[in-house]
Structures are given as C-alpha cells and as structure tokens.
Scaffold this motif. Sequence first.
Motif, PDB file in Angstrom:
ATOM      1  N   VAL A   1      -7.311   0.979   8.412  1.00 45.71           N
ATOM      2  CA  VAL A   1      -7.550  -0.663   8.251  1.00 45.71           C
ATOM      3  C   VAL A   1      -8.242  -0.762   6.599  1.00 45.71           C
ATOM      4  CG1 VAL A   1      -9.163  -2.575   8.647  1.00 45.71           C
ATOM      5  CG2 VAL A   1      -7.409  -1.453  10.337  1.00 45.71           C
ATOM      6  N   ALA A   2      -9.891   0.030   6.835  1.00 38.59           N
ATOM      7  CA  ALA A   2     -11.081  -0.164   5.421  1.00 38.59           C
ATOM      8  C   ALA A   2     -10.248   0.789   4.253  1.00 38.59           C
ATOM      9  CB  ALA A   2     -12.691   0.349   6.038  1.00 38.59           C
ATOM     10  N   ASP A   3     -10.089   1.670   4.508  1.00 33.91           N
ATOM     11  CA  ASP A   3      -8.976   2.821   3.145  1.00 33.91           C
ATOM     12  C   ASP A   3      -7.777   2.018   2.845  1.00 33.91           C
ATOM     13  OD1 ASP A   3     -10.807   4.930   4.054  1.00 33.91           O
ATOM     14  OD2 ASP A   3      -9.455   5.604   4.929  1.00 33.91           O
ATOM     15  N   VAL A   4      -7.388   1.307   3.643  1.00 30.67           N
ATOM     16  CA  VAL A   4      -6.318   0.504   3.294  1.00 30.67           C
ATOM     17  C   VAL A   4      -6.475  -0.430   2.174  1.00 30.67           C
ATOM     18  CG1 VAL A   4      -3.876  -0.775   3.788  1.00 30.67           C
ATOM     19  CG2 VAL A   4      -4.188   1.940   4.384  1.00 30.67           C
ATOM     20  N   ARG A   5      -7.215  -1.521   2.963  1.00 32.72           N
ATOM     21  CA  ARG A   5      -7.555  -2.859   2.471  1.00 32.72           C
ATOM     22  C   ARG A   5      -8.129  -2.140   0.643  1.00 32.72           C
ATOM     23  NH1 ARG A   5     -10.143  -7.168   4.364  1.00 32.72           N
ATOM     24  NH2 ARG A   5     -11.970  -7.005   3.296  1.00 32.72           N
ATOM     25  N   ALA A   6      -9.505  -0.961   1.149  1.00 33.96           N
ATOM     26  CA  ALA A   6      -9.634  -1.426  -0.449  1.00 33.96           C
ATOM     27  C   ALA A   6      -8.984  -0.817  -1.002  1.00 33.96           C
ATOM     28  CB  ALA A   6     -10.310   0.531  -0.134  1.00 33.96           C
ATOM     29  N   GLU A   7      -7.619   0.414  -1.590  1.00 30.52           N
ATOM     30  CA  GLU A   7      -7.051   0.823  -1.567  1.00 30.52           C
ATOM     31  C   GLU A   7      -6.364  -0.158  -2.177  1.00 30.52           C
ATOM     32  OE1 GLU A   7      -4.692   4.399  -0.521  1.00 30.52           O
ATOM     33  OE2 GLU A   7      -6.864   5.057   0.075  1.00 30.52           O
TER      34      GLU A   7
ATOM     35  N   LEU B   1       0.224  12.441   3.289  1.00 35.25           N
ATOM     36  CA  LEU B   1      -1.015  11.701   3.040  1.00 35.25           C
ATOM     37  C   LEU B   1      -1.440  10.645   3.687  1.00 35.25           C
ATOM     38  CD1 LEU B   1       1.147  11.210  -1.036  1.00 35.25           C
ATOM     39  CD2 LEU B   1      -0.348  12.814  -0.148  1.00 35.25           C
ATOM     40  N   ALA B   2      -1.030  10.569   5.141  1.00 35.41           N
ATOM     41  CA  ALA B   2      -0.934  10.034   5.453  1.00 35.41           C
ATOM     42  C   ALA B   2      -2.471  10.794   6.329  1.00 35.41           C
ATOM     43  CB  ALA B   2      -0.602  10.429   6.834  1.00 35.41           C
ATOM     44  N   THR B   3      -4.161  10.603   5.726  1.00 35.83           N
ATOM     45  CA  THR B   3      -5.066  11.327   5.997  1.00 35.83           C
ATOM     46  C   THR B   3      -5.974  10.161   5.615  1.00 35.83           C
ATOM     47  OG1 THR B   3      -4.407  13.621   6.195  1.00 35.83           O
ATOM     48  CG2 THR B   3      -7.127  12.766   6.034  1.00 35.83           C
ATOM     49  N   TYR B   4      -7.183   9.108   6.844  1.00 29.73           N
ATOM     50  CA  TYR B   4      -7.762   8.552   6.703  1.00 29.73           C
ATOM     51  C   TYR B   4      -9.156   8.617   7.428  1.00 29.73           C
ATOM     52  CZ  TYR B   4      -3.563   6.286   4.674  1.00 29.73           C
ATOM     53  OH  TYR B   4      -2.415   5.508   4.601  1.00 29.73           O
ATOM     54  N   THR B   5     -10.751   7.733   6.633  1.00 29.16           N
ATOM     55  CA  THR B   5     -11.290   8.354   6.806  1.00 29.16           C
ATOM     56  C   THR B   5     -11.249   7.015   8.199  1.00 29.16           C
ATOM     57  OG1 THR B   5     -12.699   9.045   5.641  1.00 29.16           O
ATOM     58  CG2 THR B   5     -14.030   8.109   6.781  1.00 29.16           C
ATOM     59  N   ASP B   6     -11.133   6.146   8.119  1.00 31.76           N
ATOM     60  CA  ASP B   6     -10.971   4.644   8.589  1.00 31.76           C
ATOM     61  C   ASP B   6      -9.822   3.653   8.384  1.00 31.76           C
ATOM     62  OD1 ASP B   6      -9.965   1.737   9.560  1.00 31.76           O
ATOM     63  OD2 ASP B   6     -12.969   1.956   9.400  1.00 31.76           O
TER      64      ASP B   6
ATOM     65  N   ALA C   1       2.855   6.730  13.456  1.00 35.13           N
ATOM     66  CA  ALA C   1       2.695   5.122  14.594  1.00 35.13           C
ATOM     67  C   ALA C   1       1.136   5.428  14.417  1.00 35.13           C
ATOM     68  CB  ALA C   1       2.875   6.134  15.888  1.00 35.13           C
ATOM     69  N   THR C   2       0.271   5.910  14.872  1.00 41.68           N
ATOM     70  CA  THR C   2      -1.293   5.235  15.202  1.00 41.68           C
ATOM     71  C   THR C   2      -2.245   4.420  14.444  1.00 41.68           C
ATOM     72  OG1 THR C   2      -1.997   7.242  16.897  1.00 41.68           O
ATOM     73  CG2 THR C   2      -3.861   6.007  15.484  1.00 41.68           C
ATOM     74  N   HIS C   3      -1.735   5.219  12.909  1.00 41.66           N
ATOM     75  CA  HIS C   3      -1.701   4.246  11.657  1.00 41.66           C
ATOM     76  C   HIS C   3      -0.861   2.816  11.602  1.00 41.66           C
ATOM     77  CE1 HIS C   3      -2.770   8.287   9.828  1.00 41.66           C
ATOM     78  NE2 HIS C   3      -4.640   7.485  10.226  1.00 41.66           N
ATOM     79  N   ASN C   4      -0.297   2.615  11.720  1.00 38.80           N
ATOM     80  CA  ASN C   4       0.685   1.297  12.219  1.00 38.80           C
ATOM     81  C   ASN C   4       0.165   0.397  13.113  1.00 38.80           C
ATOM     82  OD1 ASN C   4       1.830   2.377  10.019  1.00 38.80           O
ATOM     83  ND2 ASN C   4       3.778   3.298  11.377  1.00 38.80           N
ATOM     84  N   TRP C   5       0.007   1.433  14.052  1.00 42.26           N
ATOM     85  CA  TRP C   5      -0.277   0.359  15.231  1.00 42.26           C
ATOM     86  C   TRP C   5      -1.787  -0.145  14.885  1.00 42.26           C
ATOM     87  CZ3 TRP C   5       2.859  -1.990  17.676  1.00 42.26           C
ATOM     88  CH2 TRP C   5       3.823  -1.476  18.783  1.00 42.26           C
ATOM     89  N   ALA C   6      -2.603   0.154  14.386  1.00 45.24           N
ATOM     90  CA  ALA C   6      -4.012  -0.311  14.287  1.00 45.24           C
ATOM     91  C   ALA C   6      -3.983  -0.983  12.676  1.00 45.24           C
ATOM     92  CB  ALA C   6      -5.115   0.881  13.510  1.00 45.24           C
ATOM     93  N   LEU C   7      -3.176  -1.128  12.267  1.00 42.04           N
ATOM     94  CA  LEU C   7      -2.894  -2.667  10.874  1.00 42.04           C
ATOM     95  C   LEU C   7      -2.575  -3.112  11.295  1.00 42.04           C
ATOM     96  CD1 LEU C   7      -1.363   0.186   7.904  1.00 42.04           C
ATOM     97  CD2 LEU C   7      -4.021  -0.505   7.808  1.00 42.04           C
ATOM     98  N   SER C   8      -1.550  -3.007  12.070  1.00 41.77           N
ATOM     99  CA  SER C   8      -1.022  -4.458  13.008  1.00 41.77           C
ATOM    100  C   SER C   8      -1.874  -5.514  13.687  1.00 41.77           C
ATOM    101  CB  SER C   8       0.388  -4.159  13.906  1.00 41.77           C
ATOM    102  OG  SER C   8       1.575  -3.084  12.847  1.00 41.77           O
ATOM    103  N   ARG C   9      -2.719  -4.786  14.363  1.00 44.86           N
ATOM    104  CA  ARG C   9      -3.678  -4.924  14.825  1.00 44.86           C
ATOM    105  C   ARG C   9      -4.932  -6.232  14.269  1.00 44.86           C
ATOM    106  NH1 ARG C   9      -4.121   0.317  17.622  1.00 44.86           N
ATOM    107  NH2 ARG C   9      -2.810  -0.053  19.388  1.00 44.86           N
TER     108      ARG C   9
ATOM    109  N   HIS D   1       0.912  -1.434  -0.192  1.00 43.22           N
ATOM    110  CA  HIS D   1      -0.189  -0.134  -0.509  1.00 43.22           C
ATOM    111  C   HIS D   1       0.974   1.400  -0.433  1.00 43.22           C
ATOM    112  CE1 HIS D   1      -2.002   3.354   1.231  1.00 43.22           C
ATOM    113  NE2 HIS D   1      -2.580   2.952   1.342  1.00 43.22           N
ATOM    114  N   TRP D   2       0.421   2.090  -0.663  1.00 40.73           N
ATOM    115  CA  TRP D   2       1.226   3.265  -1.522  1.00 40.73           C
ATOM    116  C   TRP D   2       0.428   4.707  -1.614  1.00 40.73           C
ATOM    117  CZ3 TRP D   2       3.038   6.187  -5.592  1.00 40.73           C
ATOM    118  CH2 TRP D   2       4.082   6.494  -5.612  1.00 40.73           C
ATOM    119  N   ARG D   3       1.303   5.535  -1.103  1.00 38.97           N
ATOM    120  CA  ARG D   3       0.104   6.739  -1.592  1.00 38.97           C
ATOM    121  C   ARG D   3       1.245   7.416  -1.927  1.00 38.97           C
ATOM    122  NH1 ARG D   3      -4.232   8.687   2.577  1.00 38.97           N
ATOM    123  NH2 ARG D   3      -6.444   6.766   1.348  1.00 38.97           N
ATOM    124  N   GLY D   4       2.115   8.127  -2.415  1.00 35.24           N
ATOM    125  CA  GLY D   4       3.670   8.654  -2.813  1.00 35.24           C
ATOM    126  C   GLY D   4       4.805   9.008  -2.730  1.00 35.24           C
TER     127      GLY D   4
END
Length: 266
Positions: A149-155, A142-147, A185-193, A131-134
């Motif tokens: 996990v859901a956003d990275v899965r969709a992309e 570019l580290a802005t997400y609504t959700d 960091a918060t995003h990384n932990w959420a994706l790890s979980r 997963h990559w945005r730029g």
Amino acid sequence: MTDDLPVVIGVLNVTPDSFSDGGLYEDLSAAVEHGVLLYQQGAQYVDVGGESTRPGATRVDADVEIERIVPVIAALHAAGVPTSVDTTRAAVASAALDAGAAIINDVSGGLADPAMLAVAASAGCPYVIMHWRGHSASMQELATYTDVVADVRAELSARIDAALDAGVDASSIIIDPGLGFAKTATHNWALSRALPSFVGLGYPVLFAASRKSYLGLLLDGRPAPQRDVATAATSVLAAQAGVWGVRVHDVQATVDALKVWREWIE
C-alpha cells in the motif's frame, strides 16, 4: 445512473487475446453493438482497448492498435456513446481522441511512453494514471514490495507529480492502484482494503477488479466470464470506500448492485 453513484466504465477489448473477452469483438459491427449495449445498460463510458495487458501478453505495433480501435471509437462516438481509450502509447491516444474518445486510460501512467503526458496535457481531457511497473510480458516478476500500500501510493504520487510537471491539469487526473499489474492476489486484496487511503490522496480513484484472476482464485478457479457476481461485490465495496468509478465487463450486474447499495444506505 445518478450523480451519487460511482461512474461505471464498460470494458470493450477489440483484441484476439485479452484474458476475458479476447476475440469476441474483433469484428467492427460486433464491437460497436456491444459498446452500445454497455452504454444502454448504464455505462457512462465505454473503454476501448486494442492491446491486451494481461500478464504474459506480447505487444502489438502502434499501427495495429490504431487500426483496431479508431473505427470502433469513431462509430461509438457517432452513435452518442462516450468512450475512453485504453492505451499506453501517445500516438494511439492522439488518434483515439481525434476519433472522439473523451478519456485517456493509461495503465502505465506515462512510463511506457514519455510523450503520453504531453498528449494528455494538450488534450485537457481526463487522464487515468494507473500504478505500473513494467510491460505484461514480465510484470509479474516485479511484484515485490516492502509495504504494497505504501509503495503503490508513493509510486503513484511520483507519477502524479510527473503529470503535473508536464502540464496536466490537476482536475484532469484520475488514479488507479493497478490491481493485477505486478501484483499478487495478496497484494490485490491489500490494495482493495486500502482504497480509502488512495481516495485520501485527493484525486478521483478508478477501481478495476473486473473478472481478474485473484477473484478466480477466491472462487476455486472459476473462469473469467463466471466472476461477474464477485466483481459486482467489489464494485459495491469500492463505492462504499469512496471511489470515483469502477471499470467492469458486466455493466448490468454492477449497475444493479450499486442501485441496491444506494437504496440500502439511504
């Protein structure tokens, strides 16, 4: 290592500016020696990169990237060490495959160079879609997400579809949620979980947390080379979540931790 444990991929950056090991392995003999050591310690593949993708890094020309990695990959291949190439460029991937690389590890998932998907399809080798945005210079903006996990899965799913449409065989695709790339960091932990959710997409998952800055933050600012115990812990937790492989700098620490985990659960 055995078939019931994740694949361990050892990191070998032949760059002057990678965040953890930049400048250590620019010399061919030093790079090959370290690659062989990683293999002897239990890495199934050594991932050779010639361009830093750390946050804020500037790009190098493709010919520079090729000059850095091809001699190393060729020498490791001659020594019987399986390699992957860490690149976003089709020309670099092609040169690396010609030199003996067995896997394309594309942190852009084909977005940085549209020709990459055709190279992966033609080669028929395993192709890591991260997963990559730029690019590194601006990716943290570019580290802005609504959700996240859901956003990275969709992309990621969109990049999988693009790869399939380009002729990449489904059996060749490996996915990576891209910790640290346009992530806080918060995003990384959420994706790890949420790793089981990514495993649930039906493709092998590569987990690459090694020495990353979010581990440093957790450890009160500890520098990158002192994050290997934390990295090994993430490798065990990723294995428990069902990942296909882990990409790490310190292979021995992760191999040891995974062996303990396997014995513990048997």
